[in-house]
Design a protein around this motif. Sequence first.
Motif, mmCIF file in Angstrom:
data_model
loop_
_atom_site.group_PDB
_atom_site.id
_atom_site.type_symbol
_atom_site.label_atom_id
_atom_site.label_comp_id
_atom_site.label_asym_id
_atom_site.label_seq_id
_atom_site.Cartn_x
_atom_site.Cartn_y
_atom_site.Cartn_z
ATOM 1 N N GLU A 1 0.816 -1.210 0.000
ATOM 2 C CA GLU A 1 0.000 0.000 0.000
ATOM 3 C C GLU A 1 0.849 1.260 0.000
ATOM 4 O OE1 GLU A 1 -2.953 -0.188 3.072
ATOM 5 O OE2 GLU A 1 -3.482 -2.245 2.526
ATOM 6 N N SER A 2 2.001 1.252 0.673
ATOM 7 C CA SER A 2 2.831 2.465 0.720
ATOM 8 C C SER A 2 3.439 2.761 -0.655
ATOM 9 C CB SER A 2 3.923 2.350 1.783
ATOM 10 O OG SER A 2 4.807 1.297 1.475
ATOM 11 N N VAL A 3 3.888 1.736 -1.362
ATOM 12 C CA VAL A 3 4.451 1.942 -2.703
ATOM 13 C C VAL A 3 3.344 2.391 -3.652
ATOM 14 C CG1 VAL A 3 5.582 0.825 -4.674
ATOM 15 C CG2 VAL A 3 6.312 0.292 -2.341
ATOM 16 N N ARG A 4 2.212 1.724 -3.576
ATOM 17 C CA ARG A 4 1.084 2.117 -4.429
ATOM 18 C C ARG A 4 0.661 3.553 -4.118
ATOM 19 N NH1 ARG A 4 -1.834 -2.001 -3.587
ATOM 20 N NH2 ARG A 4 -3.377 -1.136 -2.181
ATOM 21 N N GLY A 5 0.651 3.919 -2.847
ATOM 22 C CA GLY A 5 0.317 5.284 -2.454
ATOM 23 C C GLY A 5 1.309 6.295 -3.008
ATOM 24 N N PHE A 6 2.595 5.947 -2.981
ATOM 25 C CA PHE A 6 3.618 6.823 -3.554
ATOM 26 C C PHE A 6 3.387 7.000 -5.047
ATOM 27 C CE2 PHE A 6 7.620 6.917 -5.966
ATOM 28 C CZ PHE A 6 8.044 8.206 -5.641
ATOM 29 N N LEU A 7 3.149 5.894 -5.749
ATOM 30 C CA LEU A 7 2.967 5.964 -7.206
ATOM 31 C C LEU A 7 1.682 6.697 -7.581
ATOM 32 C CD1 LEU A 7 4.248 2.401 -8.159
ATOM 33 C CD2 LEU A 7 5.400 4.586 -8.609
ATOM 34 N N THR A 8 0.593 6.443 -6.866
ATOM 35 C CA THR A 8 -0.643 7.158 -7.199
ATOM 36 C C THR A 8 -0.516 8.635 -6.824
ATOM 37 O OG1 THR A 8 -1.711 6.498 -5.124
ATOM 38 C CG2 THR A 8 -2.162 5.142 -7.073
ATOM 39 N N GLY A 9 0.199 8.943 -5.755
ATOM 40 C CA GLY A 9 0.456 10.327 -5.395
ATOM 41 C C GLY A 9 1.318 11.040 -6.432
ATOM 42 N N SER A 10 2.038 10.256 -7.221
ATOM 43 C CA SER A 10 2.881 10.803 -8.287
ATOM 44 C C SER A 10 2.149 10.890 -9.619
ATOM 45 C CB SER A 10 4.137 9.940 -8.451
ATOM 46 O OG SER A 10 4.890 9.944 -7.261
ATOM 47 N N GLY A 11 0.871 10.491 -9.623
ATOM 48 C CA GLY A 11 0.067 10.643 -10.840
ATOM 49 C C GLY A 11 -0.246 9.367 -11.586
ATOM 50 N N LEU A 12 0.270 8.217 -11.150
ATOM 51 C CA LEU A 12 -0.080 6.956 -11.796
ATOM 52 C C LEU A 12 -1.366 6.430 -11.167
ATOM 53 C CD1 LEU A 12 3.198 7.157 -11.958
ATOM 54 C CD2 LEU A 12 2.965 4.819 -12.775
ATOM 55 N N GLU A 13 -2.183 5.782 -11.955
ATOM 56 C CA GLU A 13 -3.459 5.260 -11.474
ATOM 57 C C GLU A 13 -3.632 3.817 -11.929
ATOM 58 O OE1 GLU A 13 -5.621 6.693 -9.461
ATOM 59 O OE2 GLU A 13 -4.451 8.546 -9.367
ATOM 60 N N PRO A 14 -4.312 2.982 -11.124
ATOM 61 C CA PRO A 14 -4.596 1.613 -11.565
ATOM 62 C C PRO A 14 -5.419 1.646 -12.851
ATOM 63 C CG PRO A 14 -5.201 1.921 -9.252
ATOM 64 C CD PRO A 14 -4.863 3.274 -9.809
ATOM 65 N N ASP A 15 -5.060 0.777 -13.794
ATOM 66 C CA ASP A 15 -5.819 0.735 -15.058
ATOM 67 C C ASP A 15 -6.666 -0.527 -15.175
ATOM 68 O OD1 ASP A 15 -3.993 -1.265 -15.643
ATOM 69 O OD2 ASP A 15 -3.250 -0.333 -17.483
ATOM 70 N N GLY A 16 -6.747 -1.295 -14.089
ATOM 71 C CA GLY A 16 -7.573 -2.499 -14.094
ATOM 72 C C GLY A 16 -6.809 -3.774 -14.419
ATOM 73 N N ALA A 17 -5.588 -3.642 -14.922
ATOM 74 C CA ALA A 17 -4.796 -4.835 -15.255
ATOM 75 C C ALA A 17 -4.137 -5.381 -13.983
ATOM 76 C CB ALA A 17 -3.741 -4.504 -16.296
ATOM 77 N N TYR A 18 -4.003 -6.681 -13.944
ATOM 78 C CA TYR A 18 -3.285 -7.327 -12.856
ATOM 79 C C TYR A 18 -2.605 -8.567 -13.409
ATOM 80 C CZ TYR A 18 -7.120 -10.677 -12.758
ATOM 81 O OH TYR A 18 -8.035 -11.630 -13.117
#
Length: 184
Positions: free
Chosen positions: A139-156
């Motif tokens: 969650e912390s890495v994802r939070g850093f990346l989303t805070g930087s402007g990247l967003e989940p696109d639904g792919a996994y």
Amino acid sequence: MPTADASVRSAVVNDAPAVGQVQALVWQEAYDGIVPPQVHAAFDPRSFTAAWRDSLRTPPEGVHRLLVACVGEQVVGFVAIGPSQDPDAGQTTGEVTALGVHPHHRRQGHGSRLLNAAIDILREAGAEHVAAWCLVEHESVRGFLTGSGLEPDGAYRDRVVSPEEDTAREVRLTAALTEPAPSA
């Protein structure tokens, strides 16, 4: 010649041991409890060092780069970028393939400087999008990346993380690197 207190630069072969050490620490922490002990034990600085040394001596074709974050001359973080290998990605999609900052040097701007420098290089190379994969548990890495402007696109994807074929789920985060055209 004085050096900046904090900087980002392209890695050189002599940086491989420091990058290997940082990567081992980051991967040990990131995958603790996710991969079996024998896999966790394989996150060894010497193995990572050898791989980075080979990659830096004989870089792959295309826009592959390894950048390092430094405090003075000490390497405290790294980011690796290249073209996306995802089958649904276009030729103008770059990827952050690895990103890590030494645990004792986090929350000091190194991750942001690394990511910004990586994005600048991808843009200069003609990338219109960037992607990064992140473990669901991080969650912390994802939070850093989303805070930087990247967003989940639904792919996994479910990455195999052990000889027994245990898997860990990753989600893809993306961002456009070009400005949208103004509406008329």
